[in-house]
Write an enzyme that holds these catalytic residues in place. Structure first.
Site, short mmCIF file in Angstrom:
data_model
loop_
_atom_site.label_atom_id
_atom_site.label_comp_id
_atom_site.label_asym_id
_atom_site.label_seq_id
_atom_site.Cartn_x
_atom_site.Cartn_y
_atom_site.Cartn_z
N ASN A 60 5.87 -6.03 5.53
CA ASN A 60 6.40 -7.52 6.28
C ASN A 60 6.12 -8.47 5.13
O ASN A 60 7.48 -9.53 4.19
CB ASN A 60 5.63 -7.97 7.33
N ARG A 108 -4.25 6.45 3.95
CA ARG A 108 -2.85 6.50 3.38
C ARG A 108 -1.68 7.96 2.76
O ARG A 108 -1.22 7.57 2.53
CB ARG A 108 -3.30 5.23 2.85
N GLU A 158 -10.82 -2.47 11.65
CA GLU A 158 -11.06 -3.03 10.51
C GLU A 158 -11.06 -4.54 10.71
O GLU A 158 -11.63 -5.47 10.41
CB GLU A 158 -10.95 -2.95 8.23
N GLY A 173 0.54 -1.18 0.05
CA GLY A 173 0.24 0.21 -0.01
C GLY A 173 0.55 1.12 -0.02
O GLY A 173 1.21 1.46 1.12
N ASP A 215 0.66 0.40 9.18
CA ASP A 215 -0.27 -1.21 10.29
C ASP A 215 0.90 -0.67 11.11
O ASP A 215 0.64 -0.99 12.44
CB ASP A 215 0.76 -1.39 9.93
N GLY A 237 -6.34 -1.78 9.89
CA GLY A 237 -5.36 -2.54 10.69
C GLY A 237 -6.36 -3.46 11.21
O GLY A 237 -6.91 -4.35 11.80
N TYR A 286 -9.13 4.34 1.72
CA TYR A 286 -7.54 4.44 1.54
C TYR A 286 -7.26 6.34 1.26
O TYR A 286 -6.64 7.12 1.87
CB TYR A 286 -8.02 5.04 -0.50
#
Length: 469
Positions: free
Chosen positions: A171, A361, A300, A76, A201, A244, A358
């Site tokens: 990750n 972000r 979420e 993202g 996150d 999240g 979005y």
């Protein structure tokens, strides 16, 4: 054409003021032949390495051949990911051994498609403008490479004689770097692989925090501060759903929008705690009766005791992403479903819900200056670790004071494929609020110039027509 005796002149030109002529001169055919011979020498050395008990460093000068690096962005987008990209591009220009800086369109997908661009030809001025622009300038991807996919990545890196591979991401991206690194080691190919952290996150292990999170947290804090003011003006119940899936850091950031004791959010629900619908309704009812209104921040990723997302339990039909996970972002299902439960069970008429999606972000104009600085520095440090270090790894941010940070290079296996969640010390015992420890942790990350809200003082005028008996 290069002048006689100037086969290595690209790095000299790059050092001139402004860097405007960094690509005017290319290595001659003689120089390229010399590079290929050195690559072959490295390959032979790699074959010998496999018979040694302890593999040697892959940074020996004898194995430096092409002077090419490749940088890509994955996952993202964030408000500051381009700072890391530009950090790599500009820091690399300081090293005379680096002659070409390539970028991959749309992350690893662009690598296997050989959709590459030459960032060496970008001006310093334009790179700085791009650095201050949110989202991923190179484009990103949601591909999650397996071994076969990473082997294709490695083939392209070999074909283009890439010596340093930088991948900016979370990750999953760190795991991609780990696999590619292992493939290079098995082939005896001199490739330095560095993962550069990025995720809103804030769920990368080994990091105090990750670039992208502070700016997204700033947006969330400001959004809830505004929603609280609106809710106070027209009292009711407001539900805001924040990104999240497994980590609640971003949802918890809503608490930094509070100023007065009765400000919202009055309730915060995180994926680190089990969500019980009946308790949720009881909490909302209590807050509504106490304040005459209620502002709620919900992650979420909230789930029941079995780990099933509440969105999946409450909704009949939900989309799934490319990895088979329930699609939590990009729709307003959870907010709508919780609002309906409040309306039907508690009989409260004014109930509204939003899904930030979005917006959090890459919201332009809502960026933490601390986040910008650190995102640039992780890109710069990635190049330094690659050029001066002796191993692959993942750049990590470590807090050293209030407020200061330093950077370390962690082993890829320590970060790859792992997920950090909010520590217990950050979550209040009630499970629906954060602690002062979290507020102290987050506040410096939000940066300078946070907006403030004020209230009129209460100076009532005595009633004339409706006097108390």
């Amino acid at each position: 054409m290069p002048r006689k005796g100037a086969t290595e002149s690209v790095s000299d030109i790059r050092a001139t003021p402004g860097g405007a002529a960094v690509v005017d001169r290319l290595p001659t055919a003689t120089t390229r032949q010399r590079m290929r011979r050195r690559v072959l020498q490295c390959g032979k050395a790699g074959a010998q390495w496999r018979h040694r008990t302890v593999p040697p460093s892959r940074t020996e000068d004898s194995c430096v051949a092409s002077g090419k690096i490749l940088v890509a962005q994955g996952g993202g987008p964030t408000a500051v990911i381009n700072q890391s990209l530009v950090g790599v591009a500009l820091e690399a220009r300081r090293f005379s051994s680096i002659e070409r800086i390539y970028g991959a369109h749309h992350g690893v997908r662009g690598i296997i498609n050989e959709d590459l661009v030459d960032l060496t030809q970008e001006t310093h001025h334009n790179l700085e403008l791009v650095a201050g622009t949110p989202a991923s300038a190179l484009g990103s991807t949601r591909d999650k490479p397996d071994l076969a996919y990473c082997q294709e990545i490695f083939k392209v890196l070999q074909a283009h004689e890439i010596e340093h591979f930088f991948y900016i991401g979370g990750n999953d991206s760190s795991d991609t770097v780990r696999i590619v690194s292992l493939e290079a080691q098995k082939a005896g190919y001199p490739l330095r692989c560095i993962h550069i952290p990025k995720t809103i996150d804030n769920d990368l292990v080994g990091n105090d925090h990750t670039p992208g999170f502070p700016s997204a947290a700033r947006f969330v804090a400001q959004a809830f501060a505004g929603a609280n003011l609106d809710n106070a003006a027209l009292p009711g119940v407001y539900v805001g759903v924040v990104m999240g899936r497994h980590a609640g850091f971003l949802t918890a950031a809503s608490a930094l929008g509070k100023k007065f004791p009765d400000d919202g959010p009055h309730l915060i629900y995180l994926p680190e705690r089990t969500f019980d619908l009946e308790k949720f309704l009881a909490d909302v009812k209590a807050m509504y009766e106490r304040h005459g209104r209620c502002v709620i921040a919900v992650s979420e990723g909230i789930h029941d005791a079995s780990g099933t997302p509440m969105a999946a339990l409450l909704a009949k039909d939900l989309e799934h992403d490319a990895h088979g996970n329930v699609q939590l972002s990009g729709n307003g299902a959870l907010a709508d479903l919780l609002c309906e439960e409040i309306k039907s069970k508690l009989k409260i008429k004014r109930v509204r819900g939003d899904t930030f999606g979005y917006l959090q972000r890459s919201f332009i104009g809502c960026v933490s200056d601390v986040d910008q600085r650190e995102a640039r520095e992780v890109g710069e440090k990635a190049v330094q670790f690659a050029m001066w270090g002796k191993r692959d790894g993942s750049v990590a941010i470590k807090r050293t004071g209030f407020y200061s940070v330093d950077y370390e290079l962690l082993p890829l296996e320590a970060v790859a494929g792992k997920t950090r969640v909010m520590e217990d010390e950050f979550i209040a015992p009630c499970g629906t609020d954060v602690t002062d420890a979290f507020r102290l942790y987050l506040r410096p990350l939000l940066g300078s110039g946070m907006p403030d809200a004020f209230r009129l003082r209460h100076n009532p005028v005595a009633k004339v027509l409706h006097q108390a008996p």
